[in-house]
Design an enzyme around this catalytic site. Structure first.
Site, mmCIF file in Angstrom:
data_model
loop_
_atom_site.group_PDB
_atom_site.id
_atom_site.type_symbol
_atom_site.label_atom_id
_atom_site.label_comp_id
_atom_site.label_asym_id
_atom_site.label_seq_id
_atom_site.Cartn_x
_atom_site.Cartn_y
_atom_site.Cartn_z
ATOM 1 N N SER A 60 0.867 -1.176 0.000
ATOM 2 C CA SER A 60 0.000 0.000 0.000
ATOM 3 C C SER A 60 0.903 1.225 0.000
ATOM 4 O O SER A 60 2.060 1.139 0.414
ATOM 5 C CB SER A 60 -0.860 0.014 1.271
ATOM 6 O OG SER A 60 -1.509 1.258 1.420
ATOM 7 N N TYR A 70 -2.211 0.418 10.697
ATOM 8 C CA TYR A 70 -2.119 -0.042 9.295
ATOM 9 C C TYR A 70 -0.764 0.346 8.714
ATOM 10 O O TYR A 70 -0.115 -0.455 8.037
ATOM 11 C CB TYR A 70 -3.268 0.568 8.496
ATOM 12 C CG TYR A 70 -3.392 0.065 7.069
ATOM 13 C CD1 TYR A 70 -3.497 -1.296 6.784
ATOM 14 C CD2 TYR A 70 -3.427 0.965 5.998
ATOM 15 C CE1 TYR A 70 -3.624 -1.752 5.468
ATOM 16 C CE2 TYR A 70 -3.555 0.521 4.684
ATOM 17 C CZ TYR A 70 -3.649 -0.832 4.426
ATOM 18 O OH TYR A 70 -3.780 -1.287 3.122
HETATM 19 P P1 NAP Z 1 -11.282 -6.084 0.337
HETATM 20 O O1 NAP Z 1 -12.245 -5.973 -0.784
HETATM 21 O O2 NAP Z 1 -11.769 -5.846 1.726
HETATM 22 O O3 NAP Z 1 -10.558 -7.504 0.256
HETATM 23 C C1 NAP Z 1 -9.775 -8.009 1.298
HETATM 24 C C2 NAP Z 1 -9.623 -9.500 1.091
HETATM 25 O O4 NAP Z 1 -8.772 -10.025 2.131
HETATM 26 C C3 NAP Z 1 -10.950 -10.235 1.174
HETATM 27 O O5 NAP Z 1 -11.008 -11.208 0.151
HETATM 28 C C4 NAP Z 1 -10.879 -10.926 2.527
HETATM 29 O O6 NAP Z 1 -11.583 -12.161 2.472
HETATM 30 C C5 NAP Z 1 -9.384 -11.178 2.648
HETATM 31 N N1 NAP Z 1 -8.958 -11.427 4.029
HETATM 32 C C6 NAP Z 1 -9.025 -10.582 5.068
HETATM 33 N N2 NAP Z 1 -8.585 -11.213 6.185
HETATM 34 C C7 NAP Z 1 -8.242 -12.471 5.802
HETATM 35 C C8 NAP Z 1 -7.744 -13.605 6.485
HETATM 36 N N3 NAP Z 1 -7.507 -13.574 7.805
HETATM 37 N N4 NAP Z 1 -7.488 -14.733 5.792
HETATM 38 C C9 NAP Z 1 -7.732 -14.790 4.468
HETATM 39 N N5 NAP Z 1 -8.210 -13.751 3.755
HETATM 40 C C10 NAP Z 1 -8.469 -12.608 4.433
HETATM 41 O O7 NAP Z 1 -10.079 -5.048 0.141
HETATM 42 P P2 NAP Z 1 -9.001 -4.862 -1.036
HETATM 43 O O8 NAP Z 1 -8.906 -3.412 -1.265
HETATM 44 O O9 NAP Z 1 -9.262 -5.751 -2.173
HETATM 45 O O10 NAP Z 1 -7.683 -5.310 -0.250
HETATM 46 C C11 NAP Z 1 -6.735 -6.212 -0.787
HETATM 47 C C12 NAP Z 1 -5.341 -5.784 -0.361
HETATM 48 O O11 NAP Z 1 -5.061 -4.503 -0.919
HETATM 49 C C13 NAP Z 1 -5.135 -5.645 1.142
HETATM 50 O O12 NAP Z 1 -3.867 -6.170 1.487
HETATM 51 C C14 NAP Z 1 -5.158 -4.135 1.362
HETATM 52 O O13 NAP Z 1 -4.433 -3.770 2.513
HETATM 53 C C15 NAP Z 1 -4.520 -3.664 0.080
HETATM 54 N N6 NAP Z 1 -4.765 -2.272 -0.283
HETATM 55 C C16 NAP Z 1 -6.039 -1.821 -0.510
HETATM 56 C C17 NAP Z 1 -6.232 -0.476 -0.848
HETATM 57 C C18 NAP Z 1 -7.604 0.103 -1.100
HETATM 58 O O14 NAP Z 1 -7.732 1.347 -1.123
HETATM 59 N N7 NAP Z 1 -8.627 -0.685 -1.299
HETATM 60 C C19 NAP Z 1 -5.132 0.390 -0.976
HETATM 61 C C20 NAP Z 1 -3.862 -0.118 -0.748
HETATM 62 C C21 NAP Z 1 -3.691 -1.441 -0.421
HETATM 63 P P3 NAP Z 1 -12.428 -12.831 3.637
HETATM 64 O O15 NAP Z 1 -12.988 -11.735 4.492
HETATM 65 O O16 NAP Z 1 -13.460 -13.613 2.891
HETATM 66 O O17 NAP Z 1 -11.459 -13.707 4.355
#
Ligand code: NAP
Length: 249
Positions: free
Chosen positions: A135, A148
């Site tokens: 991130s 975070y």
């Molecule tokens: P999201 O839609 O909330 O997806 C998060 C995913 O992580 C979900 O599939 C969730 O699945 C899974 N997850 C969470 N805890 C878990 C666990 N203990 N074991 C297995 N799976 C788990 O958010 P996203 O934006 O796609 O996030 C994906 C990545 O991108 C993350 O690492 C986040 O920090 C990073 N990121 C996001 C943003 C943003 O603005 N969206 C920006 C920078 C970085 P389940 O709940 O079904 O387990």
């Protein structure tokens, strides 16, 4: 299309992980998707078709990680450590310990557990690749971001260590660092508060999960000798985590 081998994508039940699984499958990878919400996982798998499998995975649980990884084939050559996210936006003085612990356990320990469990297969493939979804929070601290920021900074350190430890072995290591992406990220961060989650993206065109999947697919499909260390991807309207241009509504 000849198979490119197996790609494992964690956190593939929504957002960036689901989009990445879809995209990598379309690039010719067999994909193994992991997440806790298996109903959601199986919807994505059904959408992709026979090249996809969904297996329950909780990256905070070593037994779950080991069971998941034991079901991954020996042709595994790509691991996308994507499972993660943020909880809350409290200042350090009001930090919720369980939030901090979960963020560390998921974003850092989860990445370590998955990497440890699949590293031998990635090396043995002769052309392995680990893509860690970091991130901009991995290098830009912001007020309320303490837990975070700390977790993503730590994950970044682990990514760098891996690159050093794996030099001379056939495994590439890439960090993809997105800015604002509209997924379920903010809904999770704000404990299901839809209005607060929506306000994060108000007045801007955020990245989509597909925009990030596009970058992950790009780095994963370069020739084996090309290691793209790090990619930072933000919406045009975002110069820093905290410096966002918003059109008035
Ligand atoms: P999201 O839609 O909330 O997806 C998060 C995913 O992580 C979900 O599939 C969730 O699945 C899974 N997850 C969470 N805890 C878990 C666990 N203990 N074991 C297995 N799976 C788990 O958010 P996203 O934006 O796609 O996030 C994906 C990545 O991108 C993350 O690492 C986040 O920090 C990073 N990121 C996001 C943003 C943003 O603005 N969206 C920006 C920078 C970085 P389940 O709940 O079904 O387990």
């Amino acid at each position: 299309m000849a198979s490119k081998g197996t790609a494992v994508i964690t956190g593939a039940s929504s957002g960036i992980g689901a989009a990445t699984a879809r995209r990598l499958a379309s690039e010719g990878f067999k994909v193994v998707l992991g997440a806790r919400r298996t109903d959601r996982l199986h919807d994505v798998v059904a959408d992709i078709g026979p090249s996809a499998r969904g297996i329950h995975l909780d990256v905070t649980d070593t037994a779950s990680v080991e069971s998941f990884c034991s079901q991954v084939g020996d042709d595994c050559r790509l691991l996308v450590n994507n499972a993660g996210g943020a909880l809350g936006l409290s200042p350090v003085g009001e930090a919720d310990e369980s939030h901090w612990q979960t963020m560390y356990d998921t974003n850092v320990m989860g990445l370590m557990r998955m990497t440890r469990a699949l590293l031998a297969k990635l090396i043995d493939s002769g052309d392995g690749h680990i893509v860690n979804v970091g991130s901009v929070a991995a290098f830009e601290p912001y007020a309320g971001g303490g837990g975070y920021n700390a977790a993503k900074h730590a994950a970044r350190a682990v990514t760098d260590v891996l690159r050093i430890e794996l030099v001379g072995k056939p495994v590439r290591v890439t960090e993809v660092d997105p800015g604002l992406v509209e997924t379920e990220f903010s809904l999770v961060r704000f404990d299901g508060d839809e209005e607060r989650a929506k306000s994060v993206y108000k007045g801007i065109t955020p990245l989509s999960a597909e925009d990030v999947a596009d970058v992950i697919a790009f780095v994963a499909t370069r020739p084996s000798h090309v290691d793209i260390d790090q990619v930072v991807i933000r919406p045009r309207d975002q110069a820093r985590v905290w410096l966002v241009h918003r059109e008035p509504s």
